[in-house]
Design a protein around this motif. Structure first.
Motif, mmCIF file in Angstrom:
data_model
loop_
_atom_site.group_PDB
_atom_site.id
_atom_site.type_symbol
_atom_site.label_atom_id
_atom_site.label_comp_id
_atom_site.label_asym_id
_atom_site.label_seq_id
_atom_site.Cartn_x
_atom_site.Cartn_y
_atom_site.Cartn_z
ATOM 1 N N SER A 366 1.557 23.679 13.190
ATOM 2 C CA SER A 366 1.962 23.311 11.841
ATOM 3 C C SER A 366 3.254 22.505 11.858
ATOM 4 O O SER A 366 3.394 21.508 11.142
ATOM 5 N N SER A 367 4.203 22.923 12.713
ATOM 6 C CA SER A 367 5.466 22.179 12.818
ATOM 7 C C SER A 367 5.237 20.784 13.376
ATOM 8 O O SER A 367 5.838 19.809 12.913
ATOM 9 N N LEU A 368 4.338 20.676 14.356
ATOM 10 C CA LEU A 368 4.038 19.368 14.931
ATOM 11 C C LEU A 368 3.395 18.446 13.904
ATOM 12 O O LEU A 368 3.778 17.271 13.779
ATOM 13 N N CYS A 369 2.433 18.971 13.159
ATOM 14 C CA CYS A 369 1.776 18.159 12.129
ATOM 15 C C CYS A 369 2.761 17.746 11.042
ATOM 16 O O CYS A 369 2.723 16.620 10.547
ATOM 17 N N GLN A 370 3.675 18.677 10.693
ATOM 18 C CA GLN A 370 4.658 18.362 9.660
ATOM 19 C C GLN A 370 5.621 17.279 10.133
ATOM 20 O O GLN A 370 5.992 16.375 9.372
ATOM 21 N N SER A 371 6.021 17.351 11.414
ATOM 22 C CA SER A 371 6.919 16.322 11.944
ATOM 23 C C SER A 371 6.240 14.961 11.989
ATOM 24 O O SER A 371 6.850 13.930 11.668
ATOM 25 N N LYS A 372 4.965 14.938 12.361
ATOM 26 C CA LYS A 372 4.229 13.674 12.363
ATOM 27 C C LYS A 372 4.082 13.128 10.950
ATOM 28 O O LYS A 372 4.209 11.915 10.717
ATOM 29 N N LYS A 373 3.832 14.025 10.003
ATOM 30 C CA LYS A 373 3.693 13.596 8.618
ATOM 31 C C LYS A 373 5.005 13.023 8.095
ATOM 32 O O LYS A 373 5.030 11.972 7.433
ATOM 33 N N ASN A 374 6.108 13.692 8.409
ATOM 34 C CA ASN A 374 7.408 13.188 7.976
ATOM 35 C C ASN A 374 7.729 11.842 8.619
ATOM 36 O O ASN A 374 8.288 10.946 7.973
ATOM 37 N N LYS A 375 7.362 11.695 9.890
ATOM 38 C CA LYS A 375 7.604 10.426 10.581
ATOM 39 C C LYS A 375 6.811 9.304 9.943
ATOM 40 O O LYS A 375 7.326 8.191 9.735
ATOM 41 N N CYS A 376 5.546 9.579 9.612
ATOM 42 C CA CYS A 376 4.717 8.549 8.959
ATOM 43 C C CYS A 376 5.280 8.195 7.584
ATOM 44 O O CYS A 376 5.289 7.014 7.201
ATOM 45 N N GLU A 377 5.755 9.205 6.856
ATOM 46 C CA GLU A 377 6.333 8.928 5.547
ATOM 47 C C GLU A 377 7.599 8.091 5.675
ATOM 48 O O GLU A 377 7.827 7.164 4.883
ATOM 49 N N GLU A 378 8.435 8.395 6.680
ATOM 50 C CA GLU A 378 9.647 7.600 6.887
ATOM 51 C C GLU A 378 9.306 6.163 7.266
ATOM 52 O O GLU A 378 9.942 5.220 6.785
ATOM 53 N N GLU A 379 8.305 5.985 8.125
ATOM 54 C CA GLU A 379 7.899 4.628 8.501
ATOM 55 C C GLU A 379 7.357 3.869 7.301
ATOM 56 O O GLU A 379 7.624 2.673 7.133
ATOM 57 N N ALA A 380 6.590 4.571 6.436
ATOM 58 C CA ALA A 380 6.061 3.909 5.246
ATOM 59 C C ALA A 380 7.185 3.507 4.290
ATOM 60 O O ALA A 380 7.187 2.389 3.747
ATOM 61 N N GLU A 381 8.158 4.399 4.107
ATOM 62 C CA GLU A 381 9.289 4.064 3.240
ATOM 63 C C GLU A 381 10.093 2.895 3.808
ATOM 64 O O GLU A 381 10.524 1.998 3.066
ATOM 65 N N HIS A 382 10.299 2.908 5.134
ATOM 66 C CA HIS A 382 11.030 1.801 5.766
ATOM 67 C C HIS A 382 10.280 0.485 5.589
ATOM 68 O O HIS A 382 10.895 -0.569 5.325
ATOM 69 N N LEU A 383 8.950 0.522 5.722
ATOM 70 C CA LEU A 383 8.160 -0.694 5.550
ATOM 71 C C LEU A 383 8.239 -1.208 4.118
ATOM 72 O O LEU A 383 8.360 -2.425 3.883
ATOM 73 N N ILE A 384 8.185 -0.279 3.155
ATOM 74 C CA ILE A 384 8.278 -0.687 1.751
ATOM 75 C C ILE A 384 9.636 -1.311 1.458
ATOM 76 O O ILE A 384 9.742 -2.348 0.786
ATOM 77 N N LYS A 385 10.698 -0.697 1.972
ATOM 78 C CA LYS A 385 12.043 -1.249 1.756
ATOM 79 C C LYS A 385 12.187 -2.616 2.404
ATOM 80 O O LYS A 385 12.814 -3.524 1.845
ATOM 81 N N THR A 386 11.579 -2.773 3.595
ATOM 82 C CA THR A 386 11.651 -4.074 4.276
ATOM 83 C C THR A 386 10.944 -5.153 3.474
ATOM 84 O O THR A 386 11.439 -6.282 3.336
ATOM 85 N N LYS A 387 9.786 -4.817 2.937
ATOM 86 C CA LYS A 387 9.059 -5.796 2.123
ATOM 87 C C LYS A 387 9.826 -6.148 0.851
ATOM 88 O O LYS A 387 9.889 -7.311 0.446
ATOM 89 N N GLU A 388 10.433 -5.117 0.204
ATOM 90 C CA GLU A 388 11.201 -5.391 -1.003
ATOM 91 C C GLU A 388 12.414 -6.270 -0.701
ATOM 92 O O GLU A 388 12.756 -7.179 -1.461
#
Length: 394
Positions: A366-388
């Motif tokens: 569960s901790s591993l899946c949560q860390s991967k999920k958080n990493k994907c969310e951070e990458e998505a937020e970074h990509l959105i900020k880069t595009k903006e």
């Protein structure tokens, strides 16, 4: 049937008759019309002088070249190396008989040996026959393409015939897909003529199909049971986190709030606001159990209280997975830890050990899946900020 060279591994006589029966059952009346049609081969080598004639079931004669046939098929190479047999009306040309399949299918087969091309319409009409020819004459490229084409065109009506031929042609991928289709639509397949033919003439294959269906159902039940167990372990892992959360930080929605005193040292208390609990339902149920455990009077009776026993089991499980018992604020954690050390000396319960191990594993996953999920969310937020930012710069 098919002409086989001496070095080619012979097929059993009963298998040959079964293969021929399947092919004849699936073919149409093309053999009656093939003698009236003209050859449709389009390769350029037909303009040269051919030295081989392919004779089909409808007595059609297809000109070919020994060099091309020998290069494309080791079986045909072995046939061509044999001494020439003279036939009336054929002159000095070598004659190779390919029988048991529609003559148009033989024409498509010979054309493939020249050009390595096969259209979807040809696959639709002669795919099953080309699969048999590619196996007998050892043309792996054609066999691979026919296996894919036949699998894509499987239906409840032809799946039994395809399964019979696939076993004879050593096509395990086609066999597996056919078995799966029979398993998924067994009631419809059971009503077909192919299944009735299978029951009368090949009981061993029928037994294999039924065994495959039984194994598939057993695997499905095991997977379902395993999934339920994993869900239970995940819920217990979540409960352990909620117990720590309630006993250390508290929950502003269902549990005691963190309390802050004012500067005047008055008795007035102010509840500190925080974010809602992520596992609200689990946390709420545990909070109710803890409150009941604190005030229950039946706990000391002989019969005891079922809810209190459940809470004690959760406290014991927490103690088994807790790695900081000295500073832990969960009730009875140190007591159960000392008791667990004594049980180790006396021989602990194997089932309880297994439960603790699986809960710890579920917590780690569960901790591993949560860390991967958080990493994907951070990458998505970074990509959105880069595009903006790029849009703002433009």
């Amino acid at each position: 049937m098919f002409q086989k060279p001496s070095f080619f591994k012979p097929i059993h006589t009963t298998h040959i008759s079964l293969m021929e029966a399947v092919l004849v059952a699936m073919s149409t009346k093309e053999d009656d019309l093939c003698s009236l049609t003209t050859d449709k081969l389009s390769y350029d080598l037909t303009t040269m002088t051919s030295d081989v004639e392919i004779v089909t079931s409808g007595n059609r004669r297809i000109p070919a070249h020994s060099g091309v046939l020998a290069a494309a098929s080791p079986v045909l190479m072995n046939i061509i190396k044999k001494p020439v047999k003279r036939y009336r009306g054929c002159g000095s040309k070598r004659v190779i008989k390919i029988l048991g399949v529609p003559c148009d299918a033989v024409s498509v087969f010979i054309e493939f040996l020249y050009s390595s091309s096969l259209t979807e319409d040809e696959m639709e009409r002669y795919g099953i026959h080309l699969l048999a020819l590619s196996h007998v004459y050892m043309v792996p490229e054609l066999k691979q393409r026919c296996s894919k084409g036949v699998v894509q065109r499987l239906t409840t009506e032809n799946v039994v015939d395809v399964l019979q031929l696939a076993r004879l042609c050593d096509a395990p991928d086609v066999c597996l897909r056919s078995m799966r289709l029979i398993h998924s639509q067994f009631k419809n397949v059971e009503a077909t003529e192919g299944w009735k033919f299978l029951q009368e003439h090949d009981p061993f294959l029928e037994l294999d199909v039924l065994q495959f269906i039984d194994d598939a159902e057993s695997r499905k039940k095991r997977r379902r049971r395993h999934r339920k167990e994993q869900d239970l372990y995940m819920q217990l892992s979540e409960a352990m986190e909620c117990i720590e959360h309630i006993c250390t930080q508290g929950c502003t929605l269902v549990g005691p709030s963190n309390v802050v005193g004012n500067n005047n040292n008055k008795s007035t208390m102010v509840a500190e606001k925080s974010k809602p609990c992520k596992a609200f339902s689990t946390c709420y149920g545990l909070q109710l159990l803890i409150r009941h455990f604190a005030v229950c009077k039946k706990r000391s009776n002989d019969k005891g209280c079922l809810r209190c026993k459940r809470m004690l089991q959760l406290f014991r499980l927490h103690s088994s997975v807790c790695d900081q018992p000295e500073t832990c604020r969960v009730p009875l954690c140190r007591q159960f830890k000392k008791r667990g050390e004594q049980d180790k000396k006396m021989g602990a319960d194997t089932k309880w050990k297994l439960l603790v191990t699986r809960v710890v594993t579920a917590k780690a996953m569960s901790s591993l899946c949560q860390s991967k999920k958080n990493k994907c969310e951070e990458e998505a937020e970074h990509l959105i900020k880069t595009k903006e930012l790029a849009r703002f710069v433009d």
